[in-house]
Design a protein around this motif. Sequence first.
Motif, mmCIF file in Angstrom:
data_model
loop_
_atom_site.group_PDB
_atom_site.id
_atom_site.type_symbol
_atom_site.label_atom_id
_atom_site.label_comp_id
_atom_site.label_asym_id
_atom_site.label_seq_id
_atom_site.Cartn_x
_atom_site.Cartn_y
_atom_site.Cartn_z
ATOM 1 N N TYR A 57 0.874 -1.273 -0.078
ATOM 2 C CA TYR A 57 0.112 -0.115 0.071
ATOM 3 C C TYR A 57 0.865 1.377 -0.095
ATOM 4 C CZ TYR A 57 -3.796 -2.984 0.762
ATOM 5 O OH TYR A 57 -4.947 -3.975 0.722
ATOM 6 N N ARG A 58 2.077 1.191 0.726
ATOM 7 C CA ARG A 58 2.951 2.344 0.407
ATOM 8 C C ARG A 58 3.301 2.538 -0.931
ATOM 9 N NH1 ARG A 58 5.343 -0.347 5.066
ATOM 10 N NH2 ARG A 58 4.560 0.627 6.836
ATOM 11 N N THR A 59 3.737 1.369 -1.498
ATOM 12 C CA THR A 59 4.128 1.399 -2.907
ATOM 13 C C THR A 59 2.898 1.949 -4.003
ATOM 14 O OG1 THR A 59 5.373 -0.580 -2.781
ATOM 15 C CG2 THR A 59 4.699 0.040 -4.990
ATOM 16 N N VAL A 60 1.561 1.752 -3.675
ATOM 17 C CA VAL A 60 0.583 2.336 -4.340
ATOM 18 C C VAL A 60 0.640 3.752 -4.040
ATOM 19 C CG1 VAL A 60 -1.944 2.431 -4.453
ATOM 20 C CG2 VAL A 60 -0.910 0.129 -4.214
ATOM 21 N N LEU A 61 0.752 4.249 -2.818
ATOM 22 C CA LEU A 61 0.492 5.633 -2.645
ATOM 23 C C LEU A 61 1.702 6.301 -3.016
ATOM 24 C CD1 LEU A 61 -0.525 5.802 1.273
ATOM 25 C CD2 LEU A 61 -1.954 6.282 -0.873
ATOM 26 N N ASP A 62 2.920 5.852 -3.296
ATOM 27 C CA ASP A 62 4.010 6.454 -3.747
ATOM 28 C C ASP A 62 4.146 6.434 -5.397
ATOM 29 O OD1 ASP A 62 5.026 6.958 -1.237
ATOM 30 O OD2 ASP A 62 6.379 5.233 -1.298
ATOM 31 N N GLU A 63 3.492 5.405 -5.880
ATOM 32 C CA GLU A 63 3.655 5.230 -7.514
ATOM 33 C C GLU A 63 2.330 5.071 -8.410
ATOM 34 O OE1 GLU A 63 6.111 1.765 -7.924
ATOM 35 O OE2 GLU A 63 7.790 2.344 -6.635
ATOM 36 N N GLN A 64 1.440 4.838 -7.798
ATOM 37 C CA GLN A 64 0.221 4.542 -8.535
ATOM 38 C C GLN A 64 -1.079 5.807 -8.509
ATOM 39 O OE1 GLN A 64 -0.493 1.911 -10.324
ATOM 40 N NE2 GLN A 64 1.684 1.170 -10.039
ATOM 41 N N LEU A 65 -0.664 6.893 -7.638
ATOM 42 C CA LEU A 65 -1.708 7.707 -7.726
ATOM 43 C C LEU A 65 -1.977 8.589 -9.148
ATOM 44 C CD1 LEU A 65 -1.129 9.324 -4.242
ATOM 45 C CD2 LEU A 65 -3.008 8.010 -4.823
ATOM 46 N N PRO A 66 -0.790 8.757 -9.869
ATOM 47 C CA PRO A 66 -1.058 9.368 -11.222
ATOM 48 C C PRO A 66 -1.975 8.643 -11.958
ATOM 49 C CG PRO A 66 1.214 9.588 -10.628
ATOM 50 C CD PRO A 66 0.730 8.593 -9.440
ATOM 51 N N TYR A 67 -1.701 7.245 -11.941
ATOM 52 C CA TYR A 67 -2.574 6.182 -12.876
ATOM 53 C C TYR A 67 -4.130 6.281 -12.198
ATOM 54 C CZ TYR A 67 2.124 4.813 -13.871
ATOM 55 O OH TYR A 67 3.342 4.346 -14.552
ATOM 56 N N LEU A 68 -4.255 6.372 -11.047
ATOM 57 C CA LEU A 68 -5.412 6.381 -10.450
ATOM 58 C C LEU A 68 -6.226 7.732 -10.873
ATOM 59 C CD1 LEU A 68 -4.989 4.940 -6.712
ATOM 60 C CD2 LEU A 68 -6.430 4.065 -8.720
ATOM 61 N N GLY A 69 -5.397 8.900 -10.764
ATOM 62 C CA GLY A 69 -6.040 9.961 -11.315
ATOM 63 C C GLY A 69 -6.128 10.001 -12.759
ATOM 64 N N THR A 70 -5.708 9.318 -13.536
ATOM 65 C CA THR A 70 -5.880 9.457 -14.968
ATOM 66 C C THR A 70 -7.323 8.534 -15.334
ATOM 67 O OG1 THR A 70 -3.659 9.506 -15.564
ATOM 68 C CG2 THR A 70 -5.035 8.644 -17.118
ATOM 69 N N SER A 71 -7.340 7.470 -14.588
ATOM 70 C CA SER A 71 -8.441 6.538 -14.698
ATOM 71 C C SER A 71 -9.582 7.432 -14.290
ATOM 72 C CB SER A 71 -8.397 5.309 -13.794
ATOM 73 O OG SER A 71 -7.416 4.540 -14.280
ATOM 74 N N LEU A 72 -9.600 8.231 -13.146
ATOM 75 C CA LEU A 72 -10.655 9.031 -12.653
ATOM 76 C C LEU A 72 -11.298 9.851 -13.789
ATOM 77 C CD1 LEU A 72 -12.839 9.420 -10.348
ATOM 78 C CD2 LEU A 72 -11.022 11.017 -9.473
ATOM 79 N N VAL A 73 -10.286 10.716 -14.493
ATOM 80 C CA VAL A 73 -10.403 11.406 -15.508
ATOM 81 C C VAL A 73 -11.137 10.936 -16.627
ATOM 82 C CG1 VAL A 73 -9.549 13.293 -17.208
ATOM 83 C CG2 VAL A 73 -8.641 13.206 -14.746
ATOM 84 N N ILE A 74 -10.585 9.941 -17.075
ATOM 85 C CA ILE A 74 -11.292 9.083 -18.041
ATOM 86 C C ILE A 74 -12.640 8.450 -17.737
ATOM 87 C CG2 ILE A 74 -10.757 6.809 -19.616
ATOM 88 C CD1 ILE A 74 -7.966 7.238 -19.073
ATOM 89 N N GLY A 75 -12.711 8.046 -16.611
ATOM 90 C CA GLY A 75 -14.329 7.272 -16.253
ATOM 91 C C GLY A 75 -15.055 8.479 -16.056
ATOM 92 N N LEU A 76 -14.668 10.034 -15.586
ATOM 93 C CA LEU A 76 -15.714 10.718 -15.688
ATOM 94 C C LEU A 76 -16.157 11.485 -16.959
ATOM 95 C CD1 LEU A 76 -14.684 12.734 -12.349
ATOM 96 C CD2 LEU A 76 -16.519 11.174 -12.748
ATOM 97 N N GLY A 77 -15.056 11.504 -17.599
ATOM 98 C CA GLY A 77 -15.096 12.053 -19.210
ATOM 99 C C GLY A 77 -16.161 10.771 -20.032
ATOM 100 N N THR A 78 -15.933 9.890 -19.535
ATOM 101 C CA THR A 78 -16.627 8.720 -20.660
ATOM 102 C C THR A 78 -18.187 8.920 -20.125
ATOM 103 O OG1 THR A 78 -14.951 7.210 -20.682
ATOM 104 C CG2 THR A 78 -17.180 6.227 -20.828
ATOM 105 N N VAL A 79 -18.390 9.255 -18.710
ATOM 106 C CA VAL A 79 -19.976 9.261 -18.272
ATOM 107 C C VAL A 79 -20.598 10.429 -18.888
ATOM 108 C CG1 VAL A 79 -21.112 9.911 -16.175
ATOM 109 C CG2 VAL A 79 -19.320 8.124 -16.009
ATOM 110 N N VAL A 80 -19.882 11.521 -19.031
ATOM 111 C CA VAL A 80 -20.416 12.897 -19.450
ATOM 112 C C VAL A 80 -20.446 12.647 -20.838
ATOM 113 C CG1 VAL A 80 -19.839 15.128 -19.954
ATOM 114 C CG2 VAL A 80 -19.316 14.352 -17.741
ATOM 115 N N LEU A 81 -19.820 12.166 -21.571
ATOM 116 C CA LEU A 81 -19.874 11.970 -23.110
ATOM 117 C C LEU A 81 -21.012 10.932 -23.314
ATOM 118 C CD1 LEU A 81 -19.160 12.506 -25.868
ATOM 119 C CD2 LEU A 81 -17.373 10.953 -25.904
#
Length: 274
Positions: A57-81
């Motif tokens: 979980y420390r690795t997730v917080l250190d390395e994976q947050l940008p990927y989670l943010g990208t997935s969130l943006v893509i998901g919300l954009g897909t919902v709107v469109l």
Amino acid sequence: MMRSRERTWGKTTIGLLLTAIMLFPVYWMVNVSFTRDQDMRKSPPDLFPFHGTLTGYRTVLDEQLPYLGTSLVIGLGTVVLTVALSAPAGYALAKLRPRGGGVLSFLLLAAQMIPGIIMAMGFYAIYLQLGLLQSVPGLVVADSTLAVPFAVLIFTAFMSGIPGELLQAAKTDGAGPLRTFWSVVLPMSRNAVVTVSLFAFLWSWSDFVFASTLAGGGAHKPITLGIYHYIGNNNQEWNAIMATAVVASLPAAVILVLAQRYVAAGVTAGAVKD
């Protein structure tokens, strides 16, 4: 009475057993996410992480947050469109009765049968010419193609159940088709909007085919590709992989729990006519 209670308890026991079997992979994912590297290959494995670690979980917080943010943006954009395209289309098919509506509904059903990898190859050729490869807008458009056909069918079924008298009253008050859709039909279709939004978000959040084909070498990668950073030819960081999977599952699980009553109403809309 006794036989009825015995049958009820028997059915409940079987249901709980089947539920436990289906949820065991989820439990094992959580278990491995807390397991130390030196305990990964124990035989038999520990059913509970007695010597747990938070390294994954420390690795997730250190390395994976940008990927989670990208997935969130893509998901919300897909919902709107998806909602922006499918809600008016569903309204038109349900209430305006355009020519060729039956053919269009059949094509929407057929579109859901096309394998995703075939669509990914088509998008790759188009995006290569348009310069949209390895971009967030490109993934939003690609993921929306999976959600829009399903969404149009959901909106059509739901809006077909809206009483025609309401639309006629709006027309009498001077509202045109667009005003009627925005002020009357869309507010009454809240359950369908939530259902469509949920499924569109889940599809985009868990997408791997479009992500690996259209954004594999770019800087903006979703979490489904971020997990692959921990998988190599000679080394697999299983606790980090499972910790990332647990964290990536939480948003979808929370949204599903919060929206379940709207989803049930939206999916069953149009199944029964008065």
